[in-house]
Each structure stands twice: as C-alpha cells, then as structure tokens.
Design a protein around this motif. Sequence first.
Motif, PDB file in Angstrom:
ATOM      1  N   ASP A   1     -25.103 -96.149  88.677  1.00 11.34           N
ATOM      2  CA  ASP A   1     -24.982 -96.450  87.253  1.00 11.34           C
ATOM      3  C   ASP A   1     -23.960 -97.568  87.084  1.00 11.34           C
ATOM      4  OD1 ASP A   1     -24.970 -96.486  84.528  1.00 11.34           O
ATOM      5  OD2 ASP A   1     -24.356 -94.400  84.268  1.00 11.34           O
TER       6      ASP A   1
ATOM      7  N   GLN B   1     -23.254 -99.378  84.389  1.00  4.44           N
ATOM      8  CA  GLN B   1     -22.565 -99.479  83.104  1.00  4.44           C
ATOM      9  C   GLN B   1     -21.441 -98.465  82.936  1.00  4.44           C
ATOM     10  OE1 GLN B   1     -26.269 -99.230  81.939  1.00  4.44           O
ATOM     11  NE2 GLN B   1     -26.581-101.424  81.881  1.00  4.44           N
ATOM     12  N   ASN B   2     -21.603 -97.251  83.462  1.00  9.80           N
ATOM     13  CA  ASN B   2     -20.616 -96.186  83.265  1.00  9.80           C
ATOM     14  C   ASN B   2     -19.808 -95.913  84.517  1.00  9.80           C
ATOM     15  OD1 ASN B   2     -21.479 -95.723  80.614  1.00  9.80           O
ATOM     16  ND2 ASN B   2     -23.169 -94.485  81.349  1.00  9.80           N
ATOM     17  N   ARG B   3     -19.641 -96.889  85.345  1.00 17.73           N
ATOM     18  CA  ARG B   3     -18.973 -96.671  86.622  1.00 17.73           C
ATOM     19  C   ARG B   3     -17.461 -96.782  86.494  1.00 17.73           C
ATOM     20  NH1 ARG B   3     -20.008-102.061  90.166  1.00 17.73           N
ATOM     21  NH2 ARG B   3     -18.920-103.502  88.787  1.00 17.73           N
ATOM     22  N   LYS B   4     -16.790 -96.134  87.447  1.00 16.09           N
ATOM     23  CA  LYS B   4     -15.344 -96.295  87.596  1.00 16.09           C
ATOM     24  C   LYS B   4     -15.059 -97.114  88.849  1.00 16.09           C
ATOM     25  CE  LYS B   4     -13.992 -93.858  84.102  1.00 16.09           C
ATOM     26  NZ  LYS B   4     -13.369 -94.479  82.970  1.00 16.09           N
TER      27      LYS B   4
ATOM     28  N   GLY C   1     -20.017 -96.477  90.859  1.00 15.59           N
ATOM     29  CA  GLY C   1     -21.102 -95.925  90.058  1.00 15.59           C
ATOM     30  C   GLY C   1     -21.828 -94.766  90.708  1.00 15.59           C
TER      31      GLY C   1
ATOM     32  N   SER D   1     -21.448 -91.357  88.442  1.00 19.78           N
ATOM     33  CA  SER D   1     -22.225 -91.463  87.207  1.00 19.78           C
ATOM     34  C   SER D   1     -23.721 -91.551  87.506  1.00 19.78           C
ATOM     35  CB  SER D   1     -21.760 -92.654  86.371  1.00 19.78           C
ATOM     36  OG  SER D   1     -21.826 -93.843  87.110  1.00 19.78           O
TER      37      SER D   1
ATOM     38  N   ARG E   1     -26.317 -88.774  86.100  1.00 20.13           N
ATOM     39  CA  ARG E   1     -27.498 -89.183  85.335  1.00 20.13           C
ATOM     40  C   ARG E   1     -28.780 -88.674  85.992  1.00 20.13           C
ATOM     41  NH1 ARG E   1     -28.464 -95.241  85.200  1.00 20.13           N
ATOM     42  NH2 ARG E   1     -29.062 -94.667  87.286  1.00 20.13           N
TER      43      ARG E   1
END
Length: 71
Positions: free
Chosen positions: A20, A22-25, A28, A31, A35
């Motif tokens: 992911d 877009q929502n990674r720290k 990814g 996330s 998902r």
Amino acid sequence: MNDLRNSPAGGTPSKGFALDRQNRKLMGVCSGIARHFGIDVTLVRVGFVLGTLLGLGSFLLIYLAIGLIAD
C-alpha cells in the motif's frame, strides 16, 4: 481477451497482495497486509513489533523480505 490465469475457477481475476503506497510508514507491508485481509492496520503493525521483539528479529527479516519481493 480476459486473462484468467490468476482467477479462481474461471471467474473474475483475484486482486492478490500488493504493497500500500499511500498509507505506508516504511515500505507499505503492514498496510498492504491489512488491506488484503480487511483488518485494522494498527493490529498488523503491533503484531509485527511484538513478533520482532519476541521472535528475536525474525519478523523484521520477514518484513524486509515481503517489502523487497512484493510489487
């Protein structure tokens, strides 16, 4: 023509796992796992931290392997 190689029993193609972006720290991975399985990303992140601490770093190696292999 539809590509049905990755589809279950000739149905629609399965989505599969992906990082992911877009929502990674970090990479990814957590996330993407959250998902894919439809669970809260915080639970996955806490699980990876606990697994890394209790498993003497083995979950860190798993995290890095998933991050480098996926996508």
